[in-house]
Design a protein around this motif. Structure first.
Motif, PDB file in Angstrom:
ATOM      1  N   ILE A  49       0.819  -1.214   0.000  1.00 13.21           N
ATOM      2  CA  ILE A  49       0.000   0.000   0.000  1.00 13.21           C
ATOM      3  C   ILE A  49       0.856   1.270   0.000  1.00 13.21           C
ATOM      4  O   ILE A  49       0.555   2.222  -0.711  1.00 13.21           O
ATOM      5  CB  ILE A  49      -0.992   0.012   1.193  1.00 13.21           C
ATOM      6  N   TYR A  50       1.956   1.280   0.746  1.00 13.91           N
ATOM      7  CA  TYR A  50       2.828   2.457   0.783  1.00 13.91           C
ATOM      8  C   TYR A  50       3.339   2.773  -0.629  1.00 13.91           C
ATOM      9  O   TYR A  50       3.317   3.918  -1.068  1.00 13.91           O
ATOM     10  CB  TYR A  50       3.992   2.227   1.753  1.00 13.91           C
ATOM     11  N   GLU A  51       3.777   1.731  -1.337  1.00 13.96           N
ATOM     12  CA  GLU A  51       4.285   1.896  -2.700  1.00 13.96           C
ATOM     13  C   GLU A  51       3.158   2.339  -3.638  1.00 13.96           C
ATOM     14  O   GLU A  51       3.347   3.212  -4.482  1.00 13.96           O
ATOM     15  CB  GLU A  51       4.889   0.561  -3.175  1.00 13.96           C
ATOM     16  N   ILE A  52       1.982   1.756  -3.478  1.00 15.13           N
ATOM     17  CA  ILE A  52       0.825   2.111  -4.314  1.00 15.13           C
ATOM     18  C   ILE A  52       0.449   3.582  -4.086  1.00 15.13           C
ATOM     19  O   ILE A  52       0.142   4.290  -5.035  1.00 15.13           O
ATOM     20  CB  ILE A  52      -0.361   1.160  -4.049  1.00 15.13           C
ATOM     21  N   GLU A  53       0.505   4.031  -2.832  1.00 16.89           N
ATOM     22  CA  GLU A  53       0.225   5.446  -2.516  1.00 16.89           C
ATOM     23  C   GLU A  53       1.167   6.360  -3.293  1.00 16.89           C
ATOM     24  O   GLU A  53       0.739   7.357  -3.878  1.00 16.89           O
ATOM     25  CB  GLU A  53       0.406   5.708  -1.013  1.00 16.89           C
ATOM     26  N   LYS A  54       2.474   6.017  -3.293  1.00 22.09           N
ATOM     27  CA  LYS A  54       3.463   6.827  -4.019  1.00 22.09           C
ATOM     28  C   LYS A  54       3.138   6.841  -5.509  1.00 22.09           C
ATOM     29  O   LYS A  54       3.175   7.891  -6.148  1.00 22.09           O
ATOM     30  CB  LYS A  54       4.873   6.235  -3.824  1.00 22.09           C
ATOM     31  N   ILE A  55       2.811   5.677  -6.048  1.00 22.29           N
ATOM     32  CA  ILE A  55       2.520   5.537  -7.480  1.00 22.29           C
ATOM     33  C   ILE A  55       1.295   6.367  -7.859  1.00 22.29           C
ATOM     34  O   ILE A  55       1.318   7.112  -8.842  1.00 22.29           O
ATOM     35  CB  ILE A  55       2.318   4.046  -7.847  1.00 22.29           C
ATOM     36  N   VAL A  56       0.241   6.261  -7.064  1.00 20.16           N
ATOM     37  CA  VAL A  56      -1.002   6.991  -7.355  1.00 20.16           C
ATOM     38  C   VAL A  56      -0.772   8.496  -7.263  1.00 20.16           C
ATOM     39  O   VAL A  56      -1.259   9.256  -8.098  1.00 20.16           O
ATOM     40  CB  VAL A  56      -2.151   6.529  -6.421  1.00 20.16           C
ATOM     41  N   ARG A  57       0.013   8.937  -6.262  1.00 18.91           N
ATOM     42  CA  ARG A  57       0.320  10.370  -6.135  1.00 18.91           C
ATOM     43  C   ARG A  57       1.067  10.879  -7.355  1.00 18.91           C
ATOM     44  O   ARG A  57       0.744  11.938  -7.888  1.00 18.91           O
ATOM     45  CB  ARG A  57       1.139  10.632  -4.864  1.00 18.91           C
ATOM     46  N   HIS A  59       1.034   9.609 -10.325  1.00 17.62           N
ATOM     47  CA  HIS A  59       0.139   9.539 -11.478  1.00 17.62           C
ATOM     48  C   HIS A  59      -0.894  10.666 -11.474  1.00 17.62           C
ATOM     49  O   HIS A  59      -1.086  11.353 -12.477  1.00 17.62           O
ATOM     50  CB  HIS A  59      -0.549   8.174 -11.506  1.00 17.62           C
ATOM     51  N   LYS A  60      -1.556  10.864 -10.327  1.00 16.01           N
ATOM     52  CA  LYS A  60      -2.647  11.839 -10.263  1.00 16.01           C
ATOM     53  C   LYS A  60      -2.149  13.268 -10.072  1.00 16.01           C
ATOM     54  O   LYS A  60      -2.585  14.177 -10.779  1.00 16.01           O
ATOM     55  CB  LYS A  60      -3.607  11.475  -9.126  1.00 16.01           C
ATOM     56  N   ASP A  61      -1.250  13.483  -9.113  1.00 13.49           N
ATOM     57  CA  ASP A  61      -0.820  14.842  -8.776  1.00 13.49           C
ATOM     58  C   ASP A  61       0.178  15.398  -9.790  1.00 13.49           C
ATOM     59  O   ASP A  61       0.176  16.587 -10.079  1.00 13.49           O
ATOM     60  CB  ASP A  61      -0.202  14.897  -7.378  1.00 13.49           C
ATOM     61  N   ASN A  65       3.104   9.151 -16.359  1.00  4.98           N
ATOM     62  CA  ASN A  65       2.581   7.883 -16.869  1.00  4.98           C
ATOM     63  C   ASN A  65       3.307   6.704 -16.216  1.00  4.98           C
ATOM     64  O   ASN A  65       4.276   6.889 -15.472  1.00  4.98           O
ATOM     65  CB  ASN A  65       2.659   7.815 -18.398  1.00  4.98           C
ATOM     66  N   ILE A  66       2.835   5.492 -16.474  1.00  2.00           N
ATOM     67  CA  ILE A  66       3.354   4.311 -15.796  1.00  2.00           C
ATOM     68  C   ILE A  66       4.832   4.075 -16.110  1.00  2.00           C
ATOM     69  O   ILE A  66       5.604   3.720 -15.224  1.00  2.00           O
ATOM     70  CB  ILE A  66       2.476   3.078 -16.116  1.00  2.00           C
TER      71      ILE A  66
END
Length: 98
Positions: A49-57, A59-61, A65-66
């Motif tokens: 989840i910690y890594e996913i949070e970083k990835i989503v931030r 991507h969104k903020d 791109n991936i």
């Protein structure tokens, strides 16, 4: 059946982050997360989840791109490893200075 208590369904993440399931599938395809399939439900481990949070931030903020996220995460990992090595070298140097 496998115990899924340490796992979070991808559908929950999609709702929480307001992202399509394809986003998480692309992350999995690029080796950025590991998706586990149990009884036709996709899960990720709670520890990611910690890594996913970083990835989503990113991507969104930052609208990264991936492929860009992959590069950033690799560079951050390299920086971390270089900082660890630098600390080790400094500590060895201190032994010789004293």
């Amino acid at each position: 059946m496998m115990n899924t208590e340490n796992f979070i369904p991808i559908s929950t993440l999609c709702q929480h982050y307001k992202l399509e399931i394809s986003f998480f599938n692309h992350l999995d395809e690029n080796g950025l997360i590991d998706i586990l399939l149990v009884d036709n439900t996709q899960y990720v481990h709670k520890e990611s989840i910690y890594e996913i949070e970083k990835i989503v931030r990113m991507h969104k903020d930052l609208d990264v791109n991936i492929e860009g996220i992959d590069v950033v995460l690799n560079l951050l990992q390299k920086i971390d490893s270089l900082q660890t090595e630098l600390l080790r070298v400094r500590n060895r140097l201190l032994l010789y200075e004293n």
